[in-house]
Design an enzyme around this catalytic site. Structure first.
Site, PDB file in Angstrom:
ATOM      1  N   LYS A  67       0.842  -1.196   0.000  1.00  0.00           N
ATOM      2  CA  LYS A  67       0.000   0.000   0.000  1.00  0.00           C
ATOM      3  C   LYS A  67       0.871   1.237   0.000  1.00  0.00           C
ATOM      4  O   LYS A  67       1.839   1.322   0.765  1.00  0.00           O
ATOM      5  CB  LYS A  67      -0.858  -0.021   1.285  1.00  0.00           C
ATOM      6  N   LYS A  91       5.171   2.313   8.251  1.00  0.00           N
ATOM      7  CA  LYS A  91       3.999   3.125   8.606  1.00  0.00           C
ATOM      8  C   LYS A  91       2.752   2.245   8.775  1.00  0.00           C
ATOM      9  O   LYS A  91       2.020   2.366   9.757  1.00  0.00           O
ATOM     10  CB  LYS A  91       3.767   4.168   7.512  1.00  0.00           C
ATOM     11  N   LYS A 103       5.106   1.920  -3.113  1.00  0.00           N
ATOM     12  CA  LYS A 103       5.079   3.314  -3.569  1.00  0.00           C
ATOM     13  C   LYS A 103       5.313   3.370  -5.075  1.00  0.00           C
ATOM     14  O   LYS A 103       5.952   2.483  -5.636  1.00  0.00           O
ATOM     15  CB  LYS A 103       6.178   4.135  -2.873  1.00  0.00           C
ATOM     16  N   THR A 187      -4.783  12.868   6.769  1.00  0.00           N
ATOM     17  CA  THR A 187      -3.362  12.959   7.158  1.00  0.00           C
ATOM     18  C   THR A 187      -3.188  14.044   8.216  1.00  0.00           C
ATOM     19  O   THR A 187      -2.574  13.817   9.270  1.00  0.00           O
ATOM     20  CB  THR A 187      -2.469  13.239   5.927  1.00  0.00           C
ATOM     21  N   ASN A 218      -2.311  19.653   1.259  1.00  0.00           N
ATOM     22  CA  ASN A 218      -3.445  19.000   1.916  1.00  0.00           C
ATOM     23  C   ASN A 218      -3.185  18.684   3.397  1.00  0.00           C
ATOM     24  O   ASN A 218      -3.991  19.052   4.271  1.00  0.00           O
ATOM     25  CB  ASN A 218      -3.765  17.719   1.125  1.00  0.00           C
ATOM     26  N   SER A 349      -7.255   5.465   4.076  1.00  0.00           N
ATOM     27  CA  SER A 349      -7.200   4.705   2.821  1.00  0.00           C
ATOM     28  C   SER A 349      -7.632   3.258   3.078  1.00  0.00           C
ATOM     29  O   SER A 349      -8.368   2.658   2.297  1.00  0.00           O
ATOM     30  CB  SER A 349      -5.780   4.690   2.255  1.00  0.00           C
TER      31      SER A 349
END
Ligand code: GLU
Length: 422
Positions: A67, A91, A103, A187, A218, A349
């Site tokens: 992810k 993470k 990624k 986030t 953001n 997510s």
């Protein structure tokens, strides 16, 4: 191995010192599982074709599908993509999500593409990586300079190739296409939950503490907005060109309105004491909490001595280099590491993916309550490990994550096999 990745991997060694993990675990985590590179040949509006370099890395999938976001930036390269995938692995484990880390990235300056060119580029990315990604294999999301619209194009392209709607292949989608409520500010909100939960331990308080935020994208905006609403003074924010500083405090909503109109934070409505600063000056401003929320490698050997904030919250990925970390730790500055501080985004997510799989969508309050129920106990656990082992918070977060990843790797039999057990 690139320089950024070599530095990032040092965190693994530092954490392993504090845990009894099998050497096979460390050997497995020293390298990405697989990385695919491709050139995207995109038809430009003038009829010509242009090639863009693109990558996707699946770093480790022991705990679940990989992810992580896809970044569009001219400086994106293999070293950076691998490093970001490494960070995502840790993470997801800090937040205890059933995911590994991945990624992707494209070396492109989005500001030089038209909207139709950007759409063709995004669809070309999915065509190139369709075999690599998938709802139960590798699930992309937004990152720097990608957003819900880009995710919508990508999900659509994947669904066309799979010949069935496949919303779970990507997260961060627009609500109308299976996105989750509460993903947009997740986030920033996650970082805000961490700060408010550890506030007393960190010596911060809404009525006395002043906050400087580097960036105004953001994550930065929503974090600043939520902190401001609770009474914290936001005395500085920036964009890639310049920074604004106001000792009496800025109103993040007014700054955002100005940025939406003009494309920059400079010139936003402030009072008479306000001034414009460079990004470097902003980082060195006197404040109680510094929040790097832009690019990696912002706090480095050369400026670590000049940071005046006693607490740093890493909303960006990798804003502090290992050399700066050592200096900040020596100076008694607490750094709340990226893999905890900005885990709110990937956590929501995960909620989006769960909702896509179930076909059942949650109200925003439920998303926020569930996010809080993850961020607070994980932040507390990292804080406790820091105190128990007398280590900095980054090492504590890596210890916490490595413990979970190692348990998963070892559950495949590593220990029992070598001990000759069942
Ligand atoms: N790009 C974000 C991150 O670095 C979000 C990743 C995701 O939602 O999968 O954490």
């Amino acid at each position: 191995m690139g320089a950024l990745f070599t530095k990032a991997r040092k965190r693994l060694k530092a954490a392993a010192k504090h845990l009894d993990v099998h050497p096979d675990v460390i050997e497995k985590l020293r390298y990405p599982k697989e990385t695919l590179a491709a050139t995207l040949l995109v038809r430009m509006d003038d009829g010509s074709r242009r090639g863009f370099k693109a990558w996707r890395c699946r770093y480790d999938d022991t705990r679940g599908p990989t992810k992580g976001g896809i970044r569009y930036h001219p400086a994106v390269n293999l070293d950076e993509v691998m490093t970001l995938a490494f960070w995502m692995t840790f993470k997801c484990a800090v937040a205890n999500l059933p995911y590994g880390g991945g990624k992707g990235g494209v070396a492109v300056d989005v500001k030089q593409l038209s909207r139709t060119e950007l759409e063709r580029l995004s669809r070309a990315y999915v065509q190139a990586f369709a075999r690599f990604i998938g709802p139960d294999r590798d699930i992309p999301a937004p990152d720097m300079y990608t957003n819900g619209i880009v995710m919508a194009w990508m999900a659509d392209e994947y669904s066309m190739m799979a010949d069935q709607p496949s919303p779970g292949v990507i997260t961060g989608k627009p609500i109308a296409l299976g996105g989750s409520l509460g993903r947009d500010d997740a986030t920033g909100r996650g970082g805000y939950f961490v700060i408010r939960h550890l506030e007393k331990d960190l010596g911060l308080s809404p009525d006395k503490s002043r906050v400087v935020v580097q960036g105004f994208g953001n994550a930065a905006y929503h974090f600043a907005r939520l902190m401001h609403a609770d009474g914290y003074k936001i005395i500085g924010v920036s964009d890639s060109r310049s920074a604004i500083y106001d000792p009496d405090g800025l109103d993040p909503l007014a700054v955002m309105e100005h940025k939406n109109k003009t494309g920059r934070v400079a010139g936003a409505p402030t009072n008479r004491k306000a001034k414009e600063l460079s990004n470097a000056e902003l980082l060195e401003t006197e404040c109680n909490l510094l929040v790097p929320a832009a690019m990696e490698s912002q706090l480095v050997q050369d400026n670590a001595d000049k940071i005046k904030a006693p607490v740093v919250l890493e909303l960006a990925n990798g804003p502090t280099t290992p050399a700066a970390d050592t200096i900040l730790a020596k100076r008694g500055i607490t750094v709340i590491p990226d893999i905890l501080a900005n885990a709110g985004g990937v956590t929501v997510s995960y909620f989006e993916w769960v909702q896509n799989k179930a076909g059942y969508y949650w109200p925003v309050q439920e998303v926020q309550t569930k996010l809080r129920a993850i961020m607070e106990p994980e932040a507390r656990r990292v804080w406790d490990i820091k105190l128990e082992k007398n280590i900095d918070m980054r090492t504590a977060a890596y210890v916490h994550a490595l413990h979970r990843i190692a348990s998963a790797i070892e559950a495949h039999g590593t220990k029992a096999f070598f001990a000759g057990g069942a």
